[in-house]
Design a protein around this motif. Structure first.
Motif, PDB file in Angstrom:
ATOM      1  N   SER A 124       0.815  -1.226   0.000  1.00  7.80           N
ATOM      2  CA  SER A 124       0.000   0.000   0.000  1.00  7.80           C
ATOM      3  C   SER A 124       0.839   1.262   0.000  1.00  7.80           C
ATOM      4  O   SER A 124       0.299   2.366  -0.067  1.00  7.80           O
ATOM      5  CB  SER A 124      -0.922   0.006   1.227  1.00  7.80           C
ATOM      6  N   ASP A 157      -8.955  -3.513  -8.590  1.00  5.27           N
ATOM      7  CA  ASP A 157      -8.589  -2.154  -8.200  1.00  5.27           C
ATOM      8  C   ASP A 157      -7.668  -1.558  -9.269  1.00  5.27           C
ATOM      9  O   ASP A 157      -6.439  -1.636  -9.184  1.00  5.27           O
ATOM     10  CB  ASP A 157      -7.885  -2.188  -6.836  1.00  5.27           C
ATOM     11  N   HIS A 160      -5.054   1.166  -8.106  1.00  2.03           N
ATOM     12  CA  HIS A 160      -3.900   0.581  -7.412  1.00  2.03           C
ATOM     13  C   HIS A 160      -2.954  -0.056  -8.427  1.00  2.03           C
ATOM     14  O   HIS A 160      -1.727   0.062  -8.318  1.00  2.03           O
ATOM     15  CB  HIS A 160      -4.378  -0.453  -6.394  1.00  2.03           C
TER      16      HIS A 160
END
Length: 274
Positions: A124, A157, A160
């Motif tokens: 992340s 996602d 991302h």
């Protein structure tokens, strides 16, 4: 090659408490991995250009349990509950492949390495590739020598995924999208991701072999991807007829059992197809 730094990285991985301990091991036949009781080894399959010259290799993971039975890598990753376990096992696999690749005459050809989708989503920080770049340096490879292969259809996602790809590209890695044409792959995602290479799902070739409409669509699909600035790889080629079909379709590169099966040792040349 800094073997001790590579060994130490996995020995000191903080996630090994309470989980399987990842280890990079060196023996007479090269490097192999240990993940709990499982044995991890490398195989390599060549990619060829339109002149039938080997231009790259894809590294493939082989996993064996203590009884010698093979386990599909995707099944192994599916068993892992924690993303941090996925991250370290994915890194272990790629480092293993890089070490064994450098240990063979590879003539500077690019190395394709698969990146697990859960690995991408499990980081992340937005600093994708930072740790692997350092590990790769200890292996004796530069990011410019590596193509990171991503199965984008398994990642919902998109934002991302875009961030991950940009971070990898900033470090000099090239990006390949794998199995394009399966699941929810679409051109909107290709435009957003801007990969260097697109590998077409083998089912597109199989359909084109038996369906005239699909046979007409395949060359148009190849041209459209090339117009986006990416090279096209048709993979899963197993017969002379399939080879001729994808050559006629304009594919930049090809891969499959017809040219060479995954093997421990790099295949430097292939016989010219009949």
């Amino acid at each position: 090659m800094n073997l001790q730094r590579l060994i130490s990285y996995f020995e000191n991985w903080g996630g090994q408490q309470g989980g399987a301990a990842p280890r990079l091991v060196f023996g007479d036949e090269g490097a192999y991995g240990r993940y709990g009781a499982l044995l991890l080894t490398s195989r390599y399959q060549p990619l060829l250009d339109r002149e039938q010259k080997v231009v790259a290799y894809e590294a493939l993971l082989r996993v064996q349990d203590p009884a010698g039975r093979y386990i599909a890598p995707d099944q192994l990753f599916a068993r892992l509950d924690e993303d941090r376990e996925v991250v370290v096992l994915d890194r272990l696999s790629r480092v293993l492949h890089a070490v064994n690749y450098v240990g063979q005459p590879n003539e500077g050809k690019r190395l394709f390495l698969n990146v697990n989708g859960r690995h991408l989503l499990g980081i992340s920080s937005g600093k994708h590739g930072t740790t692997f770049e350092s590990l790769l340096e200890h292996c004796g490879l530069k990011p410019s020598q590596v193509v990171l292969e991503i199965l984008e259809s398994g990642i919902d996602d998109l934002r991302h995924l875009q961030q991950a790809i940009l971070a990898y590209k900033d470090k000099g890695f090239r990006i390949a999208i794998d199995d394009f044409g399966c699941r929810h792959s679409n051109f909107d995602r290709l435009w957003a991701l801007e990969p260097d290479i697109v590998k077409l799902d083998r089912n597109l070739t199989l359909q084109a072999m038996h369906n005239q409409r699909a046979a007409k669509v395949l060359p148009a699909l190849v041209r459209l991807i090339q117009d986006l600035g990416a090279q096209v790889v048709c993979e899963g080629i197993e017969t002379a007829e399939q080879h001729q079909l994808v050559m006629d379709s304009g594919s930049d590169m090809v891969q499959g059992y017809y040219y060479g099966r995954p093997a421990v040792h790099l295949l430097q040349q292939v016989a010219e197809p009949a």
